[in-house]
Design an enzyme around this catalytic site. Structure first.
Site, mmCIF file in Angstrom:
data_model
loop_
_atom_site.group_PDB
_atom_site.id
_atom_site.type_symbol
_atom_site.label_atom_id
_atom_site.label_comp_id
_atom_site.label_asym_id
_atom_site.label_seq_id
_atom_site.Cartn_x
_atom_site.Cartn_y
_atom_site.Cartn_z
ATOM 1 C CG MET A 1 -1.844 1.134 1.376
ATOM 2 S SD MET A 1 -3.121 0.833 2.643
ATOM 3 C CE MET A 1 -2.127 0.621 4.109
ATOM 4 C CE1 TYR B 1 2.198 -1.102 12.420
ATOM 5 C CE2 TYR B 1 4.136 -1.288 11.039
ATOM 6 C CZ TYR B 1 3.253 -1.831 11.946
ATOM 7 O OH TYR B 1 3.452 -3.120 12.375
ATOM 8 C CD GLU B 2 -1.404 0.747 7.548
ATOM 9 O OE1 GLU B 2 -2.291 1.464 7.045
ATOM 10 O OE2 GLU B 2 -0.480 0.269 6.884
ATOM 11 N N GLY B 3 -1.842 5.122 10.625
ATOM 12 C CA GLY B 3 -2.539 6.193 11.323
ATOM 13 C C GLY B 3 -2.149 6.234 12.783
ATOM 14 N NE ARG C 1 -6.345 4.038 9.735
ATOM 15 C CZ ARG C 1 -6.830 5.224 9.409
ATOM 16 N NH1 ARG C 1 -8.137 5.451 9.488
ATOM 17 N NH2 ARG C 1 -6.027 6.207 9.027
#
Length: 595
Positions: A165, A442-444, A298
């Site tokens: 991604m 990571y991933e927000g 997430r």
């Protein structure tokens, strides 16, 4: 490092009793094959795989790390990773929850979530490679054209190819509106993608000979901001509609990052220089497809936090039973030994119980989230799907942020139980602590999840997901009104739910007068929400254990851990509430020059 044994007893308790997923699967179309017997067989085989294949590579891969060849841009994973991936593919794990039309087994996401927890508990760095493939499967499944599914989806499901991604750019982290990567249309229907992406997990490696990059980029006519972003399939090797992976595409790893942890996971700078790509979904609607990946990722990262926290707890528990230091304050517990095990000491128990309470409660929360995915994907009832989607949308930032932050806390406590030995590499505790730290980023980041929860998932929706969660709590408390054995949990849970609702309304009122109140309250609101939700799952777990045919020791363990949670951890909500109600002024008053 203490050998890993999968916590199958607690996993089965959550799946079969707390959530009763066999009953759920029996009524969801396409899920009836997932009987209790099949679930247990998959759990046993998954435990065997992680215990014998992945766990032995955990520390050696961390010491070795990934290797990067600047001359070719090639990345080589640590010794044993490629062979482990080959076994993963051979056993069909990558396609466990994927649709049968793509070559998968079509088993429920809840079961896939359990396997993910086990993988990440034993080898987080290795687990990052299939994590991104799972996200790509979701994006291609929902937005891919027929030929894209045939060429790319099927091969990712089979494990023949991996995926990535590609969002972040050097100047553009969470603010995707600043994205600069561009895509120029070609005569053959493909696009030439040019730009640089950073922090790309699995951007290059030797597990597969082709890697499918899902890349955010702008078309020439794209409007400014996030509404002008499209998503493209950019394979490592040029791959057209015929499905043949040909010559190398114009995409190359420029370097790999040297990180605090997850050394076996390649984190790459990826350079796209007019690389051949294919539009996935509609033009300028790339974020819709990307969020299919991000929401999957997430939830997956929340499971990473759970896995690390649980493994750290089990290592610390084993050590605390073995390590002899001093005597219990009330007198020797093991007089025949030169000293008592450190498990007798209250402070060691405080740390262990914190780990146990957070990890076991988190397991119920995370698997509930996965079960909502199954309802969204499979239920024939539109109203049920809608409600599940609203609730999962609300719970996703809580699962991602709280489980990862609790993993940092849990691995810290577990390391502390070892004393100085925890700081020594051979015990493996410092690696668990280092690995856990990235999961909050990571991933927000936690801050991003907090804003998402409060601003988007609560205030913008008039609290729709929150209402569903509060309804679950109220219905449970009402049903247990006459259960005197559960009164010590039901009363404070009902009070916490009522306070949660009032606090949310107060934040909304203040935000109407000053938008800064949202940012000022968001992280505290996230944790407040997480602690109340976990209180619900602990109360429900005790009720389920009491009603089941369990040994007294099992029931006692659940009740005492829940009591610890309610008396020692749930009160943290009071501090978070006080911080929220103090307002934004104490954060915003200080001028920048005065910092």
């Amino acid at each position: 490092m203490h050998p890993y044994t999968a916590p199958l007893a607690d996993i089965r308790f959550v799946l079969h009793e707390v959530l009763d997923v066999p009953a759920l699967y029996a009524r969801l179309p396409g899920s009836d094959a997932a009987t209790r017997e099949l679930i247990d067989a998959v759990l046993d085989e998954g435990a065997r795989f992680v215990e014998t294949v992945l766990a032995p590579l955990y520390q050696s891969a961390d010491a070795e790390g990934c290797h990067f060849d600047p001359a070719t841009g090639a990345v080589t994973t640590p010794k044993g990773f490629k062979a482990a991936y080959a076994q993963w593919v051979e056993n069909g794990w990558g396609g466990l929850t994927a649709p049968e039309s793509a070559g998968g087994q079509n088993l429920p996401e809840t079961l896939g979530a359990v396997i993910k927890e086990l993988v990440d508990a034993t080898n987080l760095a290795w687990g990052n490679y299939p994590l991104l493939s799972h996200g790509a499967i979701e994006a291609l499944k929902h937005f891919g054209s027929d030929w894209q599914k045939e060429v790319f989806l099927n091969r990712i499901v089979s494990g023949e190819w991996c995926a990535t991604m590609c969002l972040t750019e050097p100047h553009c982290g969470s603010d995707l509106g600043l994205l600069k990567t561009r895509a120029e249309p070609g005569a053959d229907g493909s696009f030439a993608v040019t730009g640089t992406k950073i922090f790309i997990t699995g951007g290059d490696h030797d597990l597969t000979d082709n890697i499918v990059h899902l890349v955010l980029a702008r078309l020439p006519d794209a409007p400014a901001g996030t509404k002008g972003i499209s998503l493209f399939i950019v394979p490592k090797r040029k791959t057209g509609r015929d499905g043949v992976a040909g010559e190398a595409n114009a995409v190359r790893c420029g370097s790999i990052e040297h990180k605090m942890g997850i050394h076996g996971s390649a984190t790459c700078v990826m350079n796209f220089d007019g690389a051949q790509g294919w539009l996935l979904g509609e033009p300028h609607r790339g974020l819709m497809a990307m969020f299919a990946m991000m929401n999957s990722a997430r939830l997956g990262v929340g499971l990473q936090g759970l896995g690390l926290m649980d493994r750290a707890y089990r290592c610390a528990l084993a050590y605390s039973k073995e390590r002899l230091q001093m005597r219990a304050l009330g007198g020797p517990k093991f007089p025949e030994k030169p000293a008592d095990p450190i498990l007798v000491h209250p402070d060691v128990r405080r740390m262990l119980l914190t780990c146990k309470a957070l990890s076991e409660g988190s397991r119920a929360l995370a698997l509930h989230g996965a079960s909502l995915l199954d309802v969204i994907e499979r239920s024939s009832d539109a109203a049920e799907r809608k409600q599940a989607d609203e609730l999962l949308s609300f719970l996703t930032p809580i699962i991602k942020a709280c489980l990862t932050e609790w993993a940092v806390e849990g691995t810290y406590h577990a390391l502390q139980c070892f004393g100085g030995h925890g700081y020594i590499r051979e015990q493996g505790m410092e690696q668990l602590a280092r690995d856990a730290r990235i999961t909050t980023i990571y991933e927000g980041t936690t801050g991003i999840q907090a804003i998402d929860l409060l601003a988007r998932k609560t205030l913008q929706t008039q609290g729709m997901g929150l209402k569903h969660m509060l309804t679950m709590i109220v219905e449970f408390c009402t049903a247990q009104t006459r259960n005197t054995a559960l009164a010590e949990f039901v009363a404070p849970l009902a009070k916490a739910a009522q306070d949660w609702q009032q606090l949310t309304l107060e934040i909304g009122r203040r935000a109407g007068q000053n938008p800064e109140e949202i940012g000022a309250a968001s992280v505290d609101y996230l944790f407040y929400s997480g602690y109340v939700v976990l209180a619900y799952w602990w109360a429900r777990s005790v009720a389920t254990a009491d009603a089941g045919a369990h040994p007294d020791a099992f029931k006692t363990a659940k009740r005492e851990t829940a009591r610890f949670y309610f008396q020692r951890i749930l009160p943290r909500t009071q501090t978070h509430a006080a911080a929220i109600l103090s307002g934004a002024g104490n954060l915003m008053a200080l001028e920048a020059e005065a910092f």
